[in-house]
Design a protein around this motif. Structure first.
Motif, PDB file in Angstrom:
ATOM      1  N   ARG A   8       0.865  -1.173   0.000  1.00  0.00           N
ATOM      2  CA  ARG A   8       0.000   0.000   0.000  1.00  0.00           C
ATOM      3  C   ARG A   8       0.907   1.231   0.000  1.00  0.00           C
TER       4      ARG A   8
ATOM      5  N   LEU B 155       1.336   4.744   0.507  1.00  0.00           N
ATOM      6  CA  LEU B 155       0.585   5.788   1.200  1.00  0.00           C
ATOM      7  C   LEU B 155       1.032   7.187   0.802  1.00  0.00           C
ATOM      8  N   LYS B 156       2.347   7.356   0.648  1.00  0.00           N
ATOM      9  CA  LYS B 156       2.902   8.662   0.299  1.00  0.00           C
ATOM     10  C   LYS B 156       4.075   8.464  -0.656  1.00  0.00           C
TER      11      LYS B 156
END
Length: 234
Positions: free
Chosen positions: A166, A168-169
């Motif tokens: 995942r 995220l940033k």
């Protein structure tokens, strides 16, 4: 405080003699992807590299070294990783003797076998995906490698069953980054693990993985087949 420095350099290793050459090749690649080189400079460099290529050609293939090769008595044979660092020497992800790999330092912060394993890395221009950002594929590759290091630390020859990330940033280039990976649960031959990629305290990427321990006899078959190929067998 670092208790167990898996990434500590081992100056006694014969592979250390390759490090300077590997570092030069990495530096050359950084210049190729980041500089607008003149035609004259590139032509001269090509001549010199052609001579180097000829000089390095014709040697016999190195003996194959498995990252982890279990022996019949249950103890691991240190064939393919640095005994101090648990780091594969020739892996394309973090091998210190592979010029395409990023420079990675593995370590643990306690001496407990089941505590997280950490990787530090700073990605240079050669690993750029989006503008100023690390390519997501290289991020995933190091997660996969780090999960493998966690398993190797416990002397479990394993292979990736699944890997989920995942993002995220965005992950910046030229930044000291920290990966952390740990085992959540082990059931039989299956280990569920988690990991994060951080910039300071900021979590950039999360990862989940399922690794499956390979039966020792089956892993040994793979090692034997690869050794035969390295020796010119079938």
């Amino acid at each position: 405080m670092i208790i167990n420095a898996l990434g500590e350099k081992d100056d006694t290793s014969p592979h250390q003699k390759k490090l300077k050459l590997v570092q030069l090749l990495r530096s050359i690649n950084d210049q190729l992807v980041s500089s607008d080189l003149s035609e004259e400079a590139m032509a001269e460099a090509c001549k010199q590299l052609e001579l180097t290529h000829v000089r390095l050609s014709g040697f016999s293939e190195r003996a194959y070294q498995a990252v982890f090769a279990p022996s019949d008595d249950g103890e691991s044979a240190e064939l393919g990783y640095n005994a101090k660092t648990l780091q594969g020497l020739y892996t394309p992800v973090s091998g210190c003797c592979n010029a395409v790999a990023s420079e990675v330092t593995y370590f643990t912060e306690t001496s407990e076998a089941h505590d997280p394993v950490v990787a530090h890395v700073c990605y240079g221009k050669a690993f750029e995906g989006g503008p100023g950002l690390v390519h997501g594929g290289f991020i995933a590759a190091l997660f996969d490698e780090l999960f493998g290091v966690v398993q190797h630390r416990q002397e479990l020859p394993s292979m990736t069953g699944s890997l989920s990330l995942r993002y995220l940033k965005p992950t910046p280039l030229h930044t000291e980054l920290r990966y952390e990976a740990w085992v959540v649960e082990t059931r039989g031959r299956k280990s569920t693990m988690k990991a994060v990629l951080k910039n300071g305290d900021d979590v950039l990427v999360e990862a989940d993985a399922l690794f499956v321990t390979v039966l020792r006899k089956n892993y040994q078959k793979l090692v034997d087949q690869r050794v035969a190929v390295a020796k010119g067998g079938s």
